[in-house]
Design a protein around this motif. Structure first.
Motif, mmCIF file in Angstrom:
data_model
loop_
_atom_site.group_PDB
_atom_site.id
_atom_site.type_symbol
_atom_site.label_atom_id
_atom_site.label_comp_id
_atom_site.label_asym_id
_atom_site.label_seq_id
_atom_site.Cartn_x
_atom_site.Cartn_y
_atom_site.Cartn_z
ATOM 1 N N GLU A 44 0.828 -1.207 0.000
ATOM 2 C CA GLU A 44 0.000 0.000 0.000
ATOM 3 C C GLU A 44 0.863 1.258 0.000
ATOM 4 O O GLU A 44 1.558 1.552 0.966
ATOM 5 C CB GLU A 44 -0.913 -0.025 1.235
ATOM 6 C CG GLU A 44 -1.967 1.052 1.214
ATOM 7 C CD GLU A 44 -2.538 1.297 2.606
ATOM 8 O OE1 GLU A 44 -3.735 1.097 2.796
ATOM 9 O OE2 GLU A 44 -1.766 1.703 3.501
ATOM 10 N N THR B 82 -10.475 4.249 -1.823
ATOM 11 C CA THR B 82 -11.167 5.524 -2.045
ATOM 12 C C THR B 82 -12.268 5.433 -3.118
ATOM 13 O O THR B 82 -13.379 5.913 -2.914
ATOM 14 C CB THR B 82 -10.126 6.601 -2.421
ATOM 15 O OG1 THR B 82 -9.261 6.764 -1.285
ATOM 16 C CG2 THR B 82 -10.767 7.919 -2.766
ATOM 17 N N GLY C 217 -3.982 4.652 -4.627
ATOM 18 C CA GLY C 217 -4.130 5.458 -5.838
ATOM 19 C C GLY C 217 -4.799 4.749 -7.002
ATOM 20 O O GLY C 217 -4.978 5.348 -8.064
#
Ligand SMILES: Cc1cc2nc3c(=O)[nH]c(=O)nc-3n(C[C@H](O)[C@H](O)[C@H](O)COP(=O)(O)O)c2cc1C
Length: 332
Positions: A140, A197, A175
């Motif tokens: 990560e 996200t 990302g």
């Protein structure tokens, strides 16, 4: 077999190498089952759950999908041991451990036939994950939303380093929000991607609508890392975060910073939707996200995008080769 079959799709028994990250206050049964139904791998985030609540979430996920799904258990969380007990009792297919040593629960889970995958921010820790007997490792990068590594290694540096450092399959996180970022991870040697996200900002995410709206409205650079010295966390800038960052700048002690943080900040921000004073954990990539689609749409677009990116790359390479050939053959 699909065009996207990898060691991770084989390990988890899924169609696509797309894992929805376990996220506090975000990934309950609705999100996990929607992602698994769409061919990805849904993960319940148990970091905000009491054991009885987790057991019900697993039952509801199972009622909503017959496909495999997993549970994320942050190792240092107060309910970790009990939540691992629930995973064993309910027999989930994989547990993603994080925030702590990979040695603590791996053997118990593996002995029960559950796949174990641990999340790390560095090669040094990835090697420990391999040594602990985990089936795979999530690398990560610091772009990621939520709690982060002290190393602050970016995804593009971390992913290939971890791929070279261990033999177990690597899942890339930090990302990844669309087909081209996922394709980049696969090209760098990852066997799958873990996406936080992008899935936090979908219809099935249990985060409040105000949190989703604020994250979607945010621009690049508005999701800084803070608490860098004792609990690096990436969240959306708001008055609360600015106060904490200002305190860090003037060298506030750990005690003062934990007082500013207080208790229940993440719940207040993510679940209750206090946009001003809550902690709105989110990744840097929120600056690129501009909608709140259904989770299945995210999965399908990511799959299409990966296939497009890979074909485009092959095409460009072939074009370039043709160009070189034609140059060679050009009469002087
Ligand atoms: C709102 C939010 C909550 C998170 N909660 C957890 C958690 O409980 N456990 C965990 O291991 N990671 C957690 N993460 C990190 C994700 O699991 C994932 O690795 C990360 O979001 C990937 O990067 P991305 O946000 O750029 O997709 C969280 C991330 C977000 C955005």
């Amino acid at each position: 077999m699909t065009e996207l079959t990898t060691k991770i799709t084989n390990l988890l028994g899924v169609r696509y190498p797309i894992i929805q990250a376990g996220m506090v206050w975000v990934s309950g049964w609705r999100l996990a089952s929607a992602v698994s139904e769409a061919g990805g791998f849904g993960v319940i985030g148990s970091g905000s759950m009491e054991p009885g609540f987790l057991a019900k979430q697993i039952e509801k996920t199972r009622a909503a999908t017959s496909r495999p799904f997993g549970v994320n258990v942050p190792v240092m969380h107060k309910n970790a041991a009990d939540n691992i007990g629930v995973c064993l009792e309910k027999g989930v297919s994989a547990v993603f451990t994080s925030a702590g040593s990979p040695k603590v629960f791996t053997k118990r889970l593996k002995d029960a036939g559950i796949k174990v995958i641990h999340v790390v921010p560095s090669c040094a820790l990835a090697k420990k994950v391999e040594a602990a007997g985990c089936d795979a490792v999530v690398a990560e990068g610091t772009e990621a939303g939520g709690h982060n590594g002290y190393e602050e290694l970016t995804s593009v540096v971390l992913w290939p380093s971890v791929v070279d450092a261990v033999k177990i399959p690597v899942i890339a996180a930090g990302g990844v929000a669309d087909g081209r970022t996922a394709a980049a991870a696969l090209i760098m040697g990852a066997e799958g991607v873990q996406v936080g996200t992008r899935f936090a900002l979908t219809r099935e995410s249990s985060a409040s609508h105000d949190y989703k709206k604020a994250a979607v409205a945010s621009q690049e650079g508005q999701a800084p890392l803070y608490l860098r010295r004792f609990m690096p966390t990436r969240a959306l800038a708001n008055p609360y975060l600015e106060r904490a960052i200002e305190a860090e700048r003037r060298g506030a002690s750990r005690e003062e910073l934990s007082q500013i943080l207080g208790r229940g900040r993440a719940r207040r921000g993510i679940l209750d939707g206090d946009i001003q004073e809550g902690e709105l954990e989110i990744g840097q990539v929120s600056g690129r996200i501009n909608g709140i689609p259904a989770a299945a749409e995210v999965v399908q677009k990511m799959v299409d995008g990966i296939l497009f990116a890979v074909r485009k790359l092959e095409h460009v390479t072939r074009d370039e080769a043709a160009q070189l050939n034609s140059n060679d053959k050009r009469p002087s």
